[in-house]
Design a protein around this motif. Structure first.
Motif: not given
Length: 457
Positions: A86-115
């Motif tokens: 999954g991927l989504t962009f912060h509503p204020k991405y144009s100013t803060n540059g934040y986006f968020y991803v959903n991935y499964t880590n090396i242990f198979g667990n769900t991770v929500i992370a900001r980049y």
């Protein structure tokens, strides 16, 4: 006690077939595309590949050579239903540059992370990853995957029930589990996140405070309607029923029924519990497919026939469904070799769909657009479908006239003058697909029609 929702009268939708919904190749060369997203007001599309890459697809159909972000095997696990989901962009991405991803880590667990994006708008800062939430997964399937910002500015996270079959741990109905839920968090307050004060269980001692709704099996794509904010959730069924839920985004604390219900049918015999369940707006059985892929309510302007319709697909049947407000589903014909895994929406509200099997991003089009446009006894276009050329015959049209051919995105591909009553138009440089033909006479009359170009053999 079982309380029937206001959608009960819609629980047995009609199923129709139609040629109105078509697809046209927009870009190729992707590997297992599984999400399509864009920042608010941005004409670019960001294509998520399950293996860990995010690529930028420009509005002209060209893909940047360099990936926007790559998550390697040191960060994610892939295969089956795991990966970058999954991927989504912060509503204020144009100013803060934040986006968020959903991935499964090396242990198979769900991770929500900001980049964060780097100083180059086409490249993310790969070192900026900050983990906001990790959710343990007992099995390898039913990870959900979608993350979206709602109209309220909060981040919504769709979580599957943790996997296996039948929800053996009863996680979807367990208020102390984040699995089988729709979550809502505030990424702009406390670190790593805050709890919105209007979350339904914020004062409860028995519910996790992140929970917005419960009773989901595997919400494979949810979205918010641009026109009114409604929340659409496509929930993958067990053995018999796929379902589509639609509710106001302001209604909190709903229970969508799994695993007590699969769609509208009793699954695990929970009917004796004093719970109010929210039933789907529409459902279909496995005679029509086997795994739903959720999409969007059409918010574009190109195709008037699509207004007010919700689009989804079935991964197994390779058909696209179009759902109206009455719960009636209109199916497309089956498209070969696609395996539709996700939909996308551009800044203008036009819709795209990705084939995970063929790696193609398609644009969804109305194949009936303008089909009768030349049936006015003044102009004839033949043959249609055409291969390398077609003919225009004008009757009682003021010449000279001018003909244009555009693709379904509006890109002008041909402009010629018509000087004679019968003219030959070469289309040998155009690919197979659907096009729009417009003729304007010298006295200002306009005529439009659809043109289908098919491959010559």
């Amino acid at each position: 006690m079982k309380t029937v929702s206001i959608f009960l009268v819609l629980l047995i939708p009609l199923f129709l077939c139609s040629q109105i919904v078509g697809i046209q190749s927009f870009a190729t060369g992707f590997t297992s595309p599984i999400e399509v997203a864009h920042p608010e007001g941005d004409s670019r599309l960001f294509i998520v590949e399950q293996g860990g890459k995010i690529k930028i697809l420009n509005s002209n159909g060209e893909t940047n050579i360099k990936s926007f972000l790559t998550l390697t095997t040191s960060t994610i696990s892939t295969g089956g239903e795991r990966g970058l989901l999954g991927l989504t962009f912060h509503p204020k991405y144009s100013t803060n540059g934040y986006f968020y991803v959903n991935y499964t880590n090396i242990f198979g667990n769900t991770v929500i992370a900001r980049y964060s994006v780097s100083t180059d708008p086409d490249v993310a800062d790969a070192s900026s990853g900050t983990i906001l939430l990790t959710i343990n997964q007992p099995f390898a399937n039913h990870n959900g995957g979608s993350v979206k910002f709602g109209p309220d500015g909060y981040l919504y996270i769709g979580m599957g029930d943790g996997g296996s079959a039948g929800d053996p741990g009863n996680r979807a109905q367990n208020p102390n589990e984040l699995l089988g839920k729709m979550l809502r968090i505030d990424v702009d307050s406390d670190f790593p996140y805050g709890i919105p004060p209007t979350n339904p269980f914020v004062e409860s001692l028995s519910f996790r405070k992140e929970i917005w709704a419960i009773g989901l099996r595997n919400p494979w794509k949810f979205s918010f309607d641009k026109s009114n904010g409604d929340l659409w959730i496509a929930d993958v069924g067990q053995n018999q029923i796929e379902e589509i839920n639609k509710v106001s985004s302001t209604v909190a604390g709903l229970n969508y029924g799994w695993n007590c219900y699969e769609g509208n049918s009793v699954y695990a015999g929970c009917t004796a519990l004093p719970i109010t369940y929210t039933f789907p707006l529409a459902q279909y059985t496995h005679s029509f497919g086997c795994s739903i892929t959720g999409g969007y309510a059409y918010a574009g302007t190109t195709y008037p026939n699509f207004q007010g319709k919700y689009f989804f697909a079935d991964y197994c049947s390779n058909k696209i469904g179009m759902l109206d407000s009455s719960g009636t589903i209109v199916w497309s014909t089956a498209f070969k070799g696609t395996s539709f895994a996700t939909f996308g929406e551009d800044y203008a509200g036009e819709l795209y769909i990705a084939g995970s099997a063929d790696g193609v991003i398609y644009k969804i089009i109305d194949t009936s657009l303008g089909v009768n446009g030349f049936h006015n006894k003044k102009i004839e276009l033949y043959p249609n479908p055409a291969t390398t050329e077609f003919f225009i015959q004008t009757k009682a049209v003021h010449l000279p006239a001018f003909i244009t051919i555009s693709d379904v995105t509006g890109k002008l591909l041909l402009y010629e003058s018509l000087e004679a009553e019968t003219s030959s138009i070469s289309i040998s440089t155009l690919q197979s697909g659907f096009y729009l033909v417009n003729i304007k006479s010298n006295n200002g009359e306009n005529f439009s029609s659809k043109l289908t170009i098919k491959q010559s053999f």
